[in-house]
Design an enzyme around this catalytic site. Structure first.
Site, PDB file in Angstrom:
ATOM      1  N   THR A 152       0.821  -1.215   0.000  1.00 27.19           N
ATOM      2  CA  THR A 152       0.000   0.000   0.000  1.00 27.19           C
ATOM      3  C   THR A 152       0.852   1.262   0.000  1.00 27.19           C
ATOM      4  OG1 THR A 152      -1.727  -1.171   1.200  1.00 27.19           O
ATOM      5  CG2 THR A 152      -1.807   1.223   1.292  1.00 27.19           C
ATOM      6  N   GLY A 191       2.763  -2.683   8.352  1.00 23.44           N
ATOM      7  CA  GLY A 191       3.062  -2.841   9.771  1.00 23.44           C
ATOM      8  C   GLY A 191       4.557  -3.044  10.002  1.00 23.44           C
ATOM      9  N   GLU A 413      -6.277  -5.940   3.973  1.00 22.72           N
ATOM     10  CA  GLU A 413      -6.255  -7.165   3.174  1.00 22.72           C
ATOM     11  C   GLU A 413      -7.366  -7.165   2.143  1.00 22.72           C
ATOM     12  OE1 GLU A 413      -3.315  -8.732   4.140  1.00 22.72           O
ATOM     13  OE2 GLU A 413      -3.707  -9.046   2.018  1.00 22.72           O
TER      14      GLU A 413
END
Ligand SMILES: CC(C)(COP(=O)(O)OP(=O)(O)OC[C@H]1O[C@@H](n2cnc3c(N)ncnc32)[C@H](O)[C@@H]1OP(=O)(O)O)[C@@H](O)C(=O)NCCC(=O)NCCSC(=O)/C=C/CCCCCCCCCCCCC(=O)O
Ligand SMILES: Cc1cc2nc3c(=O)[nH]c(=O)nc-3n(C[C@H](O)[C@H](O)[C@H](O)COP(=O)(O)OP(=O)(O)OC[C@H]3O[C@@H](n4cnc5c(N)ncnc54)[C@H](O)[C@@H]3O)c2cc1C
Length: 647
Positions: A152, A191, A413
Site C-alpha cells: 500500500t 506494519g 487485506e
C-alpha cells in the site's frame, strides 16, 4: 467477595448446562491431547512474569507502548525458540502466539513482529524461488532479519495496478533501481515499516527493456542490520537482481522478462491472509460473546415480574436475541474458516504443480468470506459491547479494543466492498455459464438447481432454509446480471454498466456468501453430531438452527421477493427463533465455558471465569494513576484560581 470464590449465578448456570463443556473444548481443539497442548502453550506464555501486565498499558505514551510491545515481542520470540528446541513449535504456533488471540492478549498494544510472520515470511514462501527461500526463510524464521509487506502507498491501497513505486532493471549492473517518485507513491500503512523492520517485500511496477510488466514483489533492505539506521537514499535505491522474488514472473540477467503462468499468482499472499482472517474474526467474536454472556448471567437489573427479584439480564429475551446469534455466528465462521483453509491448502498444492483451475473459485470465496466474517464479527462484537451497558463501554472490558481490532479487518487485506465486487465478478460469469449450459464449479452449483425448481413449501428444517437462501442468492445474481445487461443493451458501456449496477452486485455477493456459510455450517454439524454426546449434539444443532433462522429472518424482504414463502411461514420462523433462544438459554454459559478461553486472554473484569464482576471492575479502576492521589494537581493549578476569581 473473597478472592477465587465463584459467583453464585455462574455456579447455578454451570449446574444447569445439559452437556460437559470440556467435551466442547476437546471438539474445538481437535481432541483432549490438543487441548492439553494448547493449555500448556498458553500457560508457558501467560504465566511468564515478564509478559504479564503489571500495570495496564492504557496509561503509557504512544512511544512507551511501542517500546513495551517490542520488548514483549522479543520475549515471546525467545520463548517460541525454546518451544522449537523442544520440538513443540511450528508455523501455526508462531502465528497463533504472534498473531492470534494468545498473541493479542500478550501483546495488547500490537505486535511489531506480526507482519514479519504473517506476511513477510509467507510471501517469500509463496513468491520466492527455491533458492530464494533457502536464502531468506531461515534468516527470517530465526529473526536474523525483520521484514514487513510494503504494498500500500499513500495514494493507493485497493487498486494495486495503480501503485506508483517502480523497479527498473539495469542489465549493466544486474540490479533493480527502486523508486517512489511521488508523494503518493510513498509506502504507507505496512506494519513495522516505521521503526521495526530492516527488510521489506516491496510491491512495485516492474520495468525492463523499457516495458512495464506490472506489479511484482522485491526484497528491499530498509535499515542497516547492525545500526538499524535507515539505508542511504530513498530514491533510486539499487538492489541485486536476485532480490526480485521470481517464483512466478522472472527477469533474466539480460533483462528479458519471462511471464508468470498467471498474473494472479502475484496476489497469492493476499489470499492467504484473507483465509486466516476468517478464523481470526471468529475467534475475536467468541471472546466478546464469552465476556457478554458471563456478564449477562451475573448482572441483575429491572423486573420481569414485579413480585420477583431483579432477574439476570440474560433472562430478557431481547438480551438472548442479542447474544445467542453471536454464539451461533462464531461456529458458522469457525466451520467456514476451516473449510476455506482446507480449500486454500489444496489449491496451493495444485498451483505448485501448475494447476490453476481452482484459483478463481478460491479467490472468489476468500474475498466474500473475508468480507462477511470481518463485517459480521465486528457487528457482533459491537452488539456484545452494547449488551453490557455502561460497563461494556469501559476500555478495561476489552470490548472496545476487540471491536477496533476487528473493524480494521474490514479494511485491510482488501477493503470489504472491493472484495465483494471481486466475488460478484465471479458470480456474473457463473450465471452466464448457467444460462449457456456450461459446467459450474462446486460453490455455484446451486444456480442450476434453483433455476429448475420454484422452491418447496415451508418445513421446519435447516435444509429448507439453505434452499431458501440459495434461492435468494440466485435471484439477486440473476437480477444484477439482467439489470447490468439491460443497461448495456441500452448503449451503456460495460464499465459504466458495472458501476451503475454495483449496489446490486455487492448484495448478490453477500447473499451468495451467507448461503455458502449456512450450508457449510450445517454440513459440518451434521458430520460432528454422531461423534459427540447426545446433549452436546443437541446444543450444536440448536445453535446451527438459530444461525440459519436468524439469518433468514434478517432477510425477509428478499425471501418474499425470491421465494413462495407465505406470511404464515414467517410466523412459524419467528416462533422457531423464540423456541431456539429458550432452548439455548440454559446452556449459554456452558457453551462459552466450552471455548475454554484463559482469563488472561479474556482480559476483562466482565468476563472472568469466576464472575466476580464488581470486585474486578473496582480493582481495575484502582490501577489508574489518576486515582493514586485524592486531589489531582490540576485543581490547584487551574480550577482553584478560577473558582477564587469568581468570589
Ligand atoms: C482485486 C483488486 C481489488 C483489483 O485488482 P485488479 O488487478 O484491478 O483486478 P481485476 O481487474 O478486478 O481482476 C483481475 C483478475 O485477477 C483476479 N484476481 C484479483 N485478485 C486476485 C487474487 N488475490 N487472487 C487470484 N486472482 C485475483 C480477478 O479475479 C480477475 O480475474 P478475471 O479477469 O476475472 O479472470 C486488487 O487490486 C486487490 O486485491 N486489492 C486489494 C489490495 C489488498 O488486499 N491489499 C492488502 C495489502 S496488505 C495488508 O492490508 C495487510 C494488513 C495487515 C495484515 C494483518 C494480518 C493479520 C491477520 C491475522 C493474523 C492472525 C494470525 C494468527 C492465527 C493464525 O495464523 O491462524
Ligand atoms: C490496520 C491496518 C493495517 C494495514 N497493514 C498493511 C500492511 O501491512 N501492508 C500493506 O501493504 N497495507 C496495509 N494496510 C493498508 C490496507 O491494505 C489498505 O488500507 C486497504 O487495502 C484499503 O485500501 P485503501 O486504503 O486505498 O482504501 P480505498 O480503496 O481508498 O477505499 C476507500 C473507499 O473507496 C472504495 N473503493 C475503492 N475502490 C473501489 C472499487 N473498485 N469499487 C468500489 N468502491 C471502491 C472502497 O470501497 C472504500 O469505501 C493496512 C491497513 C490497515 C487499516
Amino acid at each position: 467477595m473473597p478472592a477465587n470464590t465463584m459467583n453464585e449465578d455462574l455456579k447455578r448456570e454451570r449446574q444447569r448446562c445439559s452437556f460437559d463443556p470440556k467435551e466442547l473444548t476437546y471438539l474445538l481443539d481437535g481432541g483432549e491431547e490438543k487441548t492439553e497442548e494448547r493449555r500448556q502453550r498458553e500457560k508457558f506464555f501467560l504465566d511468564d512474569p515478564e509478559l504479564s501486565e503489571t500495570a495496564p498499558s492504557d496509561y503509557l505514551s504512544h512511544k512507551e507502548k511501542y517500546e513495551h510491545a517490542v520488548k514483549k515481542a522479543c520475549i515471546v520470540f525467545k520463548k517460541v525458540q525454546q518451544l522449537q528446541a523442544q520440538g513443540k513449535a511450528g508455523m501455526q504456533n508462531f502465528r497463533e502466539v504472534l498473531g492470534g488471540q494468545l498473541g493479542s492478549a500478550i501483546l495488547r498494544d500490537g505486535n511489531p513482529l506480526g507482519l514479519h510472520y504473517v506476511m513477510f515470511i509467507p510471501t517469500i514462501m509463496g513468491q520466492g524461488t527455491i533458492e530464494q527461500q533457502a536464502e531468506w526463510i531461515s534468516k527470517a524464521w530465526n529473526l536474523e532479519i525483520i521484514g514487513t509487506y510494503a504494498q500500500t502507498e499513500l495514494g493507493h491501497g485497493t487498486f494495486i495496478r495503480g501503485l506508483e513505486t517502480t523497479a527498473t532493471y539495469d542489465p549493466a549492473t544486474e540490479e533493480f533501481v527502486l523508486n517512489s517518485p511521488t508523494l503518493t507513491s510513498y509506502k504507507w500503512w505496512p506494519g513495522g515499516l516505521g521503526h521495526t523492520a530492516n527488510y521489506a517485500v516491496v510491491v512495485a511496477q516492474l520495468y525492463s527493456q523499457g516495458i512495464c510488466h506490472g506489479i511484482h514483489p522485491f526484497i528491499v533492505q530498509l535499515r542497516d542490520e547492525e545500526t538499524h539506521l535507515p539505508m542511504p537514499g530513498f530514491e533510486n535505491v539499487r538492489i541485486p537482481w536476485n532480490y526480485m522474488l521470481m517464483k512466478n514472473g522472472k527477469v533474466l540477467k539480460d533483462g528479458s522478462y519471462v511471464k508468470s503462468p498467471s498474473s494472479k499468482l502475484t496476489y497469492g499472499t493476499m489470499i492467504f491472509v484473507r483465509v486466516v482472517i476468517v478464523q481470526d474474526a471468529a475467534n475475536y467474536l467468541r471472546k466478546a460473546v464469552t465476556i457478554a454472556t458471563r456478564y449477562s448471567a451475573v448482572r441483575h437489573q429491572s423486573h420481569i415480574k414485579e413480585s420477583a427479584p431483579e432477574p439476570q439480564i440474560l433472562d430478557f429475551v431481547t438480551q438472548q436475541h442479542k447474544l445467542f446469534p453471536q454464539l451461533a455466528t462464531y461456529f458458522a465462521l469457525h466451520y467456514s474458516g476451516a473449510w476455506l483453509w482446507d480449500m486454500y491448502n489444496n489449491v496451493t498444492s495444485e498451483l505448485e504443480s501448475g494447476e490453476l483451475d481452482r484459483l478463481p473459485e478460491l479467490h472468489a470465496l476468500a474475498c466474500c468470506l473475508k468480507a462477511v466474517s470481518a463485517a459480521d464479527a465486528a457487528q457482533g462484537i459491537e452488539t456484545c459491547r452494547l449488551a453490557c451497558g455502561g460497563h461494556g463501554y469501559m476500555s478495561c472490558s476489552s470490548l472496545p479494543i476487540t471491536y477496533g481490532l476487528v473493524t480494521a479487518m474490514v479494511t485491510y487485506e482488501g477493503e470489504n466492498t472491493v472484495l465483494l465486487l471481486q466475488t460478484a465478478r465471479y458470480l456474473m460469469k457463473a450465471w452466464q455459464n448457467c444460462l449457456d449450459g456450461q459446467p459450474l464449479t462446486p460453490s455455484v452449483q446451486y444456480l442450476n438447481s434453483v433455476r429448475r425448481s420454484f422452491g418447496g413449501v415451508y418445513h421446519k428444517s435447516v435444509p429448507w432454509i439453505i434452499a431458501s437462501m440459495q434461492r435468494i442468492a440466485a435471484g439477486k445474481i440473476e437480477t444484477a446480471h439482467r439489470h447490468m445487461n439491460d443497461k448495456i443493451k441500452r448503449g451503456v458501456n460495460s464499465e459504466d454498466a458495472w458501476n451503475e449496477t454495483s449496489i446490486e452486485l455487492v448484495a448478490a455477493s453477500e447473499a451468495h456468501c451467507k448461503a455458502f456459510i449456512v450450508e457449510t455450517y450445517y454440513n459440518s454439524v451434521q458430520q460432528i453430531v454422531p461423534s459427540v454426546s447426545q446433549q452436546l449434539g443437541k446444543a450444536l444443532t440448536e445453535l446451527c438452527e438459530l444461525y440459519a433462522v436468524n439469518t433468514l429472518l434478517k432477510n425477509i424482504g428478499d425471501l418474499l421477493r425470491y421465494s413462495n414463502v407465505t406470511t404464515g411461514d414467517l410466523e412459524n420462523l419467528q416462533r422457531w427463533l423464540e423456541e431456539l433462544l429458550a432452548a439455548i438459554r440454559p446452556n449459554a454459559v456452558g457453551i462459552v465455558d466450552g471455548f475454554d478461553i484463559n482469563d488472561a486472554i479474556i482480559a476483562s473484569p466482565l468476563g472472568a471465569y469466576d464472575g466476580n464482576v464488581y470486585e474486578r471492575l473496582f480493582a481495575e479502576v484502582s490501577k489508574s494513576p489518576l486515582n493514586a492521589k485524592p486531589v489531582n494537581e490540576s485543581f490547584h493549578k487551574y480550577l482553584k484560581p478560577l473558582l477564587k476569581s469568581k468570589m
